[in-house]
Design a protein around this motif. Sequence first.
Motif, PDB file in Angstrom:
ATOM      1  N   PHE A 200       0.808  -1.216   0.000  1.00 14.70           N
ATOM      2  CA  PHE A 200       0.000   0.000   0.000  1.00 14.70           C
ATOM      3  C   PHE A 200       0.850   1.279   0.000  1.00 14.70           C
ATOM      4  N   PRO A 201       1.839   1.472   0.893  1.00 15.84           N
ATOM      5  CA  PRO A 201       2.628   2.712   0.821  1.00 15.84           C
ATOM      6  C   PRO A 201       3.395   2.864  -0.483  1.00 15.84           C
ATOM      7  N   LEU A 202       3.825   1.761  -1.091  1.00 14.03           N
ATOM      8  CA  LEU A 202       4.505   1.852  -2.385  1.00 14.03           C
ATOM      9  C   LEU A 202       3.549   2.343  -3.468  1.00 14.03           C
ATOM     10  N   ILE A 203       2.324   1.845  -3.440  1.00 14.45           N
ATOM     11  CA  ILE A 203       1.326   2.289  -4.419  1.00 14.45           C
ATOM     12  C   ILE A 203       0.996   3.752  -4.214  1.00 14.45           C
ATOM     13  N   LEU A 204       0.856   4.163  -2.951  1.00 14.75           N
ATOM     14  CA  LEU A 204       0.561   5.567  -2.669  1.00 14.75           C
ATOM     15  C   LEU A 204       1.708   6.463  -3.109  1.00 14.75           C
ATOM     16  N   MET A 205       2.945   6.047  -2.869  1.00 13.07           N
ATOM     17  CA  MET A 205       4.098   6.837  -3.294  1.00 13.07           C
ATOM     18  C   MET A 205       4.128   6.983  -4.814  1.00 13.07           C
ATOM     19  N   ALA A 206       3.799   5.910  -5.530  1.00 12.42           N
ATOM     20  CA  ALA A 206       3.810   5.968  -6.987  1.00 12.42           C
ATOM     21  C   ALA A 206       2.757   6.929  -7.520  1.00 12.42           C
ATOM     22  N   SER A 207       1.654   7.088  -6.808  1.00 16.05           N
ATOM     23  CA  SER A 207       0.617   8.017  -7.258  1.00 16.05           C
ATOM     24  C   SER A 207       0.975   9.464  -6.965  1.00 16.05           C
ATOM     25  N   LEU A 208       1.974   9.698  -6.103  1.00 16.26           N
ATOM     26  CA  LEU A 208       2.367  11.053  -5.725  1.00 16.26           C
ATOM     27  C   LEU A 208       3.681  11.482  -6.354  1.00 16.26           C
TER      28      LEU A 208
END
Length: 442
Positions: A200-208
């Motif tokens: 989840f944090p990796l996916i969120l980082m990729a969206s930002l």
Amino acid sequence: MLKQRNIAGRTLAVRNKTFFHPAAAVKVDFRPIGAVDVTRTKKLDRDEGKEQARRYRRTTFDLDQWAAHRSTNRYLRHVRGVLSSRIARGLSGPLTYVGVISLGVCAYETALEGGALPEWGFTWPRLAVEIAGPFSLSTFALSLLLVFRTNSSYQRWNEARKLWGTLINRSRDLARQTQQWVTPTEPELADTLCRWIVAFPLILMASLREDVELQQELQGVLLLDELQLVLQQQHPASAALQALGQCVALSNAKDIEKLRMDESIASLQDVLGGCERIFRTPIPLTYTRHLTRFLVVWLTALPFCVAHTMGWATVPITIALAFFLFGIEEIGVQIEEPFGILALEGFCATTASNVAQAQAAADKMRQTAIVHGATAASRQLVPQLPVTAAAGSDANSSVERVSGGYTLPRSPAAVSNVLVEEEMFADKALGWGTADDSDSGF
């Protein structure tokens, strides 16, 4: 009506609004279907040097770095590196502009005073003006605007850091709850939960971030079918949270345990919404534009106000003031979008290491707890002697009751006798004598 457009290899879906995406070098204005000129593409300005320099501001401190940060030598170190700083390099254009204006004003005033200007049948005017008046009054307003701009940007940066701190803590909670309530009976489902917690944090980082490739980040974290599922989603972060919720719902945990785990997932969703709110909504653009115009006009007029008193010293002094004022505004702009300068990679690595630690230590800690629990259950507590009725109380008044393993007298007379005996024992221990020698004049 919802429409989709493909920008920089990513499908974006919006509803009649201007949409900004970190991987897009263009701004696309989406209008309702059927309207004239459905899409309008406009090239946006990009300073690739600045965008690349933001990567070097992603720092996390340890003990040694904090010691260097507090060192008295920081004054010399920071001043010595002013010319090589990223702020100075990023402001080379505006500083050159101010320097050229200052140089032209000083050269004109020097030529005018020395009579070097040609005589063309008119009197050359003086460019120098008095600093008192509107210029000095505007200094206070400019200071307020800069302070407000910087404080507003710092609040956004601080809120983003708090959101990622919450993400780390809730991920730890969810990993711990998984090991406590799911792993003992369903280890494979627990492993799936842990994979999605790390993802989840990796996916969120990729969206930002525009410099993060989602597929590359998730390789080795999710299984192949899970990775394909994420890549097919329009909103991968929401899909990861939904996967976490499905895993919790399929587990054999108790209802109260599922509720606690769902609360942790809900906290992660709040973090997702907070990050999207900060990223999608800048400080009102009108404010940023007005401050920039005010600052440029003020620094352009500065050489005209100080040239007659400072002479050629106007050039370096004006450039120095421009560096500090432009620098304050530049810092505000840089931290306004905080996800490009926060160490999100470090936060993701922290989450992954915490989950791995919880998985590795779960069995050992469970066995330790079982052993210690069995040892504690086998211990024999020493029985307490009952408290009997005090001597001298009759049988009818010495009715006893049991409370907490002790036998206590109910008779007021019996309780009074016990208190008298305790008081006499205390007097003897202190050397005050007994009730028999109370008339000795002591």
